[in-house]
Design a protein around this motif. Structure first.
Motif, PDB file in Angstrom:
ATOM      1  N   VAL A  85       0.840  -1.196   0.000  1.00 55.82           N
ATOM      2  CA  VAL A  85       0.000   0.000   0.000  1.00 55.82           C
ATOM      3  C   VAL A  85       0.881   1.255   0.000  1.00 55.82           C
ATOM      4  O   VAL A  85       0.598   2.228  -0.706  1.00 55.82           O
ATOM      5  N   GLY A  86       1.984   1.205   0.757  1.00 56.17           N
ATOM      6  CA  GLY A  86       2.932   2.325   0.761  1.00 56.17           C
ATOM      7  C   GLY A  86       3.483   2.564  -0.640  1.00 56.17           C
ATOM      8  O   GLY A  86       3.561   3.714  -1.107  1.00 56.17           O
ATOM      9  N   ALA A  87       3.842   1.476  -1.308  1.00 55.26           N
ATOM     10  CA  ALA A  87       4.356   1.596  -2.673  1.00 55.26           C
ATOM     11  C   ALA A  87       3.301   2.200  -3.589  1.00 55.26           C
ATOM     12  O   ALA A  87       3.608   3.044  -4.448  1.00 55.26           O
ATOM     13  N   ALA A  88       2.044   1.787  -3.386  1.00 55.10           N
ATOM     14  CA  ALA A  88       0.959   2.324  -4.211  1.00 55.10           C
ATOM     15  C   ALA A  88       0.792   3.824  -3.971  1.00 55.10           C
ATOM     16  O   ALA A  88       0.586   4.596  -4.920  1.00 55.10           O
ATOM     17  N   CYS A  89       0.906   4.256  -2.705  1.00 53.64           N
ATOM     18  CA  CYS A  89       0.830   5.688  -2.390  1.00 53.64           C
ATOM     19  C   CYS A  89       1.928   6.435  -3.147  1.00 53.64           C
ATOM     20  O   CYS A  89       1.691   7.483  -3.759  1.00 53.64           O
ATOM     21  N   GLY A  90       3.156   5.871  -3.099  1.00 57.87           N
ATOM     22  CA  GLY A  90       4.278   6.492  -3.784  1.00 57.87           C
ATOM     23  C   GLY A  90       4.059   6.524  -5.287  1.00 57.87           C
ATOM     24  O   GLY A  90       4.340   7.529  -5.954  1.00 57.87           O
ATOM     25  N   VAL A 142       8.082   5.906  -5.576  1.00 55.45           N
ATOM     26  CA  VAL A 142       7.689   4.571  -5.119  1.00 55.45           C
ATOM     27  C   VAL A 142       8.568   4.172  -3.927  1.00 55.45           C
ATOM     28  O   VAL A 142       8.072   3.698  -2.901  1.00 55.45           O
ATOM     29  N   ALA A 143       9.885   4.397  -4.045  1.00 56.39           N
ATOM     30  CA  ALA A 143      10.810   4.085  -2.953  1.00 56.39           C
ATOM     31  C   ALA A 143      10.415   4.859  -1.702  1.00 56.39           C
ATOM     32  O   ALA A 143      10.390   4.325  -0.587  1.00 56.39           O
ATOM     33  N   SER A 144      10.068   6.126  -1.896  1.00 55.32           N
ATOM     34  CA  SER A 144       9.677   6.956  -0.764  1.00 55.32           C
ATOM     35  C   SER A 144       8.440   6.384  -0.073  1.00 55.32           C
ATOM     36  O   SER A 144       8.361   6.336   1.154  1.00 55.32           O
ATOM     37  N   GLY A 145       7.476   5.910  -0.881  1.00 56.11           N
ATOM     38  CA  GLY A 145       6.265   5.316  -0.318  1.00 56.11           C
ATOM     39  C   GLY A 145       6.576   4.075   0.502  1.00 56.11           C
ATOM     40  O   GLY A 145       6.076   3.915   1.618  1.00 56.11           O
ATOM     41  N   VAL A 146       7.431   3.207  -0.033  1.00 54.02           N
ATOM     42  CA  VAL A 146       7.749   1.959   0.663  1.00 54.02           C
ATOM     43  C   VAL A 146       8.483   2.245   1.972  1.00 54.02           C
ATOM     44  O   VAL A 146       8.133   1.718   3.035  1.00 54.02           O
ATOM     45  N   ILE A 147       9.503   3.111   1.893  1.00 51.90           N
ATOM     46  CA  ILE A 147      10.294   3.404   3.096  1.00 51.90           C
ATOM     47  C   ILE A 147       9.429   4.105   4.153  1.00 51.90           C
ATOM     48  O   ILE A 147       9.507   3.800   5.342  1.00 51.90           O
ATOM     49  N   SER A 148       8.583   5.042   3.719  1.00 47.83           N
ATOM     50  CA  SER A 148       7.712   5.733   4.671  1.00 47.83           C
ATOM     51  C   SER A 148       6.786   4.739   5.342  1.00 47.83           C
ATOM     52  O   SER A 148       6.533   4.811   6.542  1.00 47.83           O
ATOM     53  N   SER A 149       6.282   3.809   4.545  1.00 49.86           N
ATOM     54  CA  SER A 149       5.402   2.783   5.080  1.00 49.86           C
ATOM     55  C   SER A 149       6.139   1.958   6.138  1.00 49.86           C
ATOM     56  O   SER A 149       5.591   1.680   7.212  1.00 49.86           O
ATOM     57  N   ALA A 150       7.400   1.609   5.850  1.00 51.20           N
ATOM     58  CA  ALA A 150       8.197   0.849   6.820  1.00 51.20           C
ATOM     59  C   ALA A 150       8.366   1.659   8.099  1.00 51.20           C
ATOM     60  O   ALA A 150       8.269   1.130   9.218  1.00 51.20           O
TER      61      ALA A 150
END
Lengths: 355, 355
Positions: free
Chosen positions: A123-128, A239-247
């Motif tokens: 979902v984080g990746a999708a946000c990004g 996309v990277a930003s979304g994944v890392i933020s999600s983490a």
């Protein structure tokens, strides 16, 4: 290290106006060094003047609060280097946190949490990707897009979890999230964070993709003329930003054993402040991971010392704001200072043979 | 300035300087941490009557109700000679409370008194504080039971119901019709107070001639409460009195009565804030109303803290401790101390209160 900087700025150099290479190198070098000096100086001052600061406990309490900022600062640094920004990081983290809470609650508190982590990261990746699509493909300004998604993702978090708080996460995980390596006080999770930092450092400073980012920040047109895929690069950064933020959001949930709609709220300002303070130019085109890490640590050290000194939140907000302004103003002032000094030095050199 | 001049000499010396400085800083830090460790070890310990340090962590700073509570704590600490401090966030968020708890842990504060913004999110930080030797007290807003020794709560729900009924009864000679103007139909607090009033009406012969004709709801909105009060007096011409167990409702009703022909004829009582009700008490619209005094919570917290540190109580049910002007307080079920009874305000004492 030396390799890092040389390459970084070698990549950047062709895209800039033909300033003498040596001057550019010196400038970069002194800037990075100055930030590290500043960090060391602040730590020493805090150790001397703030009671109880100089202890192992400080290391663990100070660093554990630095983790989410440090994580989000990595993709943020790369994005700002390309001349864009992502203000939706804290809201993306908040949305993941809320989602993890709801998934865990609906599973009756005994589901497979690893699977839930993966869902949240997706979902984080999708946000990004949503940000990236609007910015890179549609071509909208990142400031406007991510201010919009800052509100949008936070709103979704509210829809997902409402005004509930989920708190019964597995004790083994929450204990792990707050644990420190015995003796040195460094939070255990920091090991994973350092891996992320190393990956971003390698990407930025040792790969063609990283070099392309600097070029992008200097001039999008020039970058695309030399064959850099501008839009694709930007898209993947978001996309990277979304994944890392999600983490970071998932870590937040475990660290506080609580998932709410307002988790991680307002952290985007600390992240941007840390990145700029770490020497990344808000105009794009320059910056380094070493500087950013030092920037994050400066912000945390200053905040923690003030808290330890018993100052209220109001003072912290003022100081963070002040540091942010300083980080934007300082580079241009110091650039002028260095330029003036170089002029004087050159004048002296020119005089020397004559006498 | 000096530092950047050194860096300007060239790449190698610059890096060496950074390393040297870092090494020096580390050395200084290590020395200092050694010193401070020894210092704090020597400082702790002492007799049963030693002065203790109490830190209050309210839900948020600059909240009028909280300020009165903290004022009580400050006064009590001044009387006992203990060190009193307040730290906390500007917004009611649990994560920023955690940062402050961490700094208090590090300062070896003897007692942390907290009004939790989230019953779980502050828990792991409180447990760390406990492991570091601090005693944990919650006031006003509780955490999970396992994370604290004591909870200092305002009043018993039954007392609130009974005092309001008694105040009205005394003024209408225990006979005639009356109505209740409450907050919302599903407000937990108000409903439990109203339930105790109804039980008392049914079971106590003293109230046999008093009749509750209706319960209406002003939704804790000033305008709605005002209109509902107006409607009550029109539909029940024989109404002798109104009980409004909510600060919004009582203030709105008092405002309506003070400018109507019912002023002084229809008795109004309930729960109100002295500062809001002062003018209606002075102009004779209202003779008596009640509320707990938030300052007492702060006072009780300080004395409970002293008793916990001295070891005279452990926080188990049945423990008693002396609380200065509040007399002797007793620990009840769920390790909770009830500060009550509610304070009754009249023209004679209202000027002594400022909240």
């Amino acid at each position: 290290m030396s390799d890092t900087k040389t390459r970084a700025e070698a990549a950047a150099a062709p895209a800039t106006t033909p300033t003498p290479r040596r001057t550019g190198r010196r400038l970069l070098r002194s800037r990075d060094a100055t930030i590290v000096y500043a960090l060391v100086l602040i730590v020493i001052l805090a150790a001397i003047f703030v009671p109880y600061f100089a202890s192992v406990t400080t290391v663990s309490f100070l660093l554990i609060d630095a983790i989410p900022i440090l994580l989000m600062a990595m993709p943020m640094a790369l994005i700002i280097i390309t001349g864009e920004i992502d203000l939706s990081v804290a809201s993306t983290a908040g949305l993941s946190a809320a989602l993890l809470g709801v998934l865990w609650h609906q599973s009756g508190s005994h589901g497979n949490i690893a699977v839930m982590f993966v869902i949240c990261l997706i979902v984080g990746a999708a946000c990004g990707a949503f940000n990236g699509f609007l910015i890179a493909v549609v071509g909208l300004p990142s400031l406007a897009v991510t201010i919009g998604t800052l509100a949008l993702f936070r709103g979704l978090a509210l829809v997902v979890i409402g005004d509930n708080a989920v708190a019964d996460f597995p004790v083994s995980l929450t204990t792990f999230a707050t644990s420190s390596i015995p003796g040195i006080g460094v939070p255990t999770v920091m090991v994973f964070v350092l891996v992320v930092v190393a990956v971003f450092a390698v990407i930025l400073h040792f790969t063609p993709f990283g070099r392309a980012l600097f070029a992008l920040g200097y001039s999008t047109e020039a970058a695309s003329f030399v064959g850099i895929r501008v839009n694709r690069s930007k898209f993947w950064l978001y996309v990277a930003s979304g994944v890392i933020s999600s983490a970071a959001g998932l870590f937040w949930v475990l660290r506080y054993s609580s998932a709410q709609s307002d988790s991680v709220q307002g952290l985007e300002l600390s992240v941007v402040a840390a990145v700029l303070l770490g020497g990344v130019s808000i105009f794009g085109g320059s910056g380094s991971i070493v500087g950013v890490v030092a920037g994050v640590l400066i912000i945390r050290t200053v905040n923690y010392s003030l808290q330890l000194g018993g100052l209220p939140d109001t003072a912290l907000t003022i100081v963070t704001g002040g540091l942010l302004v300083l980080s934007v103003v300082a580079p241009s002032v110091s650039a002028r200072f260095v330029a003036a000094r170089d002029r004087r030095a050159r004048a002296r050199l020119a005089d020397a043979p004559a006498t | 300035m000096k530092l950047s001049r050194i860096t300007d000499r060239g790449p190698r010396p610059a890096r060496r300087t950074i390393l040297l400085t870092a090494a020096a800083a580390t050395a200084v830090l290590l020395t200092l941490s050694g010193c401070s460790g020894a210092g704090s070890a020597g400082g702790s310990g002492g007799g049963a009557n030693k002065k203790i340090s109490i830190a209050f962590v309210p839900k948020q700073l600059n909240n009028p109700y909280t300020d009165v509570e903290l004022g009580g704590g400050k006064k009590a600490a001044a009387a006992t000679g203990d060190a009193y401090s307040v730290v906390g966030p500007n917004t009611a968020s649990a994560s920023s409370q955690v940062s402050y708890i961490n700094t208090l842990t590090q300062k070896h504060t003897d007692v942390i008194a907290i009004a939790a913004n989230d019953p779980n999110a502050v828990c792991s930080a409180l447990n760390q504080a406990k492991a570091g030797g601090a005693k944990i007290i919650t006031f006003d807003s509780d955490t999970d039971k396992s994370c604290r020794s004591l909870f200092i709560n305002q009043v018993v729900a039954k007392d609130v119901g009974l005092v309001e009924l008694k105040q009205l009864g005394e003024q209408i000679d225990y006979q005639g019709e009356f109505a209740i103007l409450s907050a919302t139909a599903n407000a937990t607090n108000q409903n439990s107070w109203i339930k105790y009033m109804k039980d008392e009406l049914a079971s106590n012969p003293k109230y046999s001639k008093m009749k509750l004709v209706t319960t209406v709801y002003g939704n804790d909105d000033d305008t709605t409460s005002f209109q509902v009060a107006q409607g009550l007096l029109q539909s029940y011409p024989n109404l002798k009195g109104i009980i409004s167990p909510t600060t919004v409702g009582i203030a709105a009703t008092a405002r309506y009565l003070s400018t109507s022909s019912y002023k002084g004829k229809v008795i109004l009582t309930g729960l109100g804030l002295p500062n809001q009700m002062r003018q209606y008490v002075k102009d004779g619209t209202v003779k008596e109303f009640a509320l707990w005094d938030p300052a007492k919570i702060g006072t009780a917290t300080v004395y409970a803290a002293k008793a916990l540190v001295a070891g005279t109580i452990t926080g188990k049910e049945g423990d008693t401790f002396k609380a200065g002007s509040l007399g002797t307080l007793k620990v009840g079920a769920d390790n909770t101390v009830i500060v009550g009874p509610p304070t009754e305000f009249t023209a004679a004492n209202i000027d002594k209160f400022d909240f």
